[in-house]
Design an enzyme around this catalytic site. Structure first.
Site, mmCIF file in Angstrom:
data_model
loop_
_atom_site.group_PDB
_atom_site.id
_atom_site.type_symbol
_atom_site.label_atom_id
_atom_site.label_comp_id
_atom_site.label_asym_id
_atom_site.label_seq_id
_atom_site.Cartn_x
_atom_site.Cartn_y
_atom_site.Cartn_z
ATOM 1 N N CYS A 36 0.838 -1.212 0.000
ATOM 2 C CA CYS A 36 0.000 0.000 0.000
ATOM 3 C C CYS A 36 0.870 1.259 0.000
ATOM 4 O O CYS A 36 1.492 1.594 1.005
ATOM 5 C CB CYS A 36 -0.919 -0.034 1.224
ATOM 6 N N CYS A 39 -0.100 3.995 2.520
ATOM 7 C CA CYS A 39 0.290 3.607 3.883
ATOM 8 C C CYS A 39 1.707 4.085 4.192
ATOM 9 O O CYS A 39 2.021 4.473 5.322
ATOM 10 C CB CYS A 39 0.223 2.095 4.056
#
Length: 277
Positions: A36, A39
């Site tokens: 991700c 993230c």
């Protein structure tokens, strides 16, 4: 960094490291994954805020690939997702990368009030009760503890404007920290500018409404807020778009100096709405 403040948790440790731990200290849970990209933007921000918070809350990181049941349990449909736990239950959450100011607001919302927060709240109560000396003292004490305390900076701006010290209010605004209170500070700018223009004789005096506007600003600078509001309402009754909305924006700023729960303030706002709409 303390391993107790920033930890990785699993399905087996979540109950103890998050739920039980949050009975005494708030826990922020970061649901993330190695693949991700957002993230990798958000997690370092959360870690830095946690370090700066010096143990005020725990940051618990959950890898959703390794702990899919936790993602299912808390309905995590996209990542990053951040949840806050306090007193053993989830109290708030957000999804995606959001501005750092909003992250700070999110975290402040789960932390117990700091001494500066308590003093700021005291100042706001005294200000609403029109005890401006007491409010100023409370705000100043809060700012001694935290020079960038947003609520107290906003309170000082209002006190300065109530006494016509627009230059001091302007000085605070120019260095106002990113925060939820910044928008409220920005709403006061039209009044600051009007007071500045009045003081330097830059306000137009071409019509009777111009003279009435000058008088309204003069009254505000002398602390006669209600008379100033009455004057501005009278201008708007005659021209609700006076000077491209300047009377309206100044009036709204003046109303922001008053207690929003006060019956007189409510009447003024209702009358303004009836004039404009």
């Amino acid at each position: 960094m303390s391993s107790d403040n920033i930890i990785s948790v699993t399905e087996s440790s979540f109950e103890y490291d998050v739920i039980a731990y949050s009975q005494n200290t708030p826990v922020v849970v970061d649901f993330w994954a190695e693949w991700c990209k957002p993230c990798k933007v958000l997690t370092p921000i959360l870690e830095r805020i946690n370090r700066e918070a010096d143990g005020s809350f725990r940051l618990a990181k959950v890898d959703v690939d390794e702990n899919p049941n936790l993602a299912l349990r808390y309905n995590v449909h996209s990542i990053p997702t951040v949840m806050a736990f306090s007193q053993g239950r989830k109290v708030s959450d957000f999804t995606g990368v959001i501005p750092e100011a909003r992250i700070m607001e999110f975290i402040r919302g789960i932390l117990p009030p700091s001494p500066s927060d308590l003093l700021g709240q005291k100042g706001e109560s005294l200000f609403a009760a029109r005890d401006f000396d007491g409010a100023r003292q409370a705000f100043e004490e809060a700012l001694e503890l935290d020079p960038n305390h947003p609520a107290s900076l906003l309170g000082m701006m209002k006190i300065y404007l109530m006494t016509g010290q627009y230059d001091l209010a302007q000085s605070i605004y120019h260095s106002f920290p990113a925060s939820q209170e910044f928008n409220a500070a920005e709403e006061l700018v039209p009044l600051i500018k009007a007071m500045d223009d009045f003081s330097h004789q830059r306000l137009p005096e071409e019509t009777d409404l111009d003279l009435a506007f000058n008088n309204a600003i003069h009254l505000a600078m002398r602390g006669n807020i209600y008379a100033s509001i009455d004057g501005l309402l009278d201008i708007l009754r005659q021209d609700k778009k006076y000077r491209r909305g300047r009377a309206r924006s100044v009036l709204l700023a003046l109303l922001d100096l008053l207690d929003p729960q006060d019956e007189q303030t409510r009447r003024y706002r209702a009358e303004l709405a009836s004039i404009l709409f």
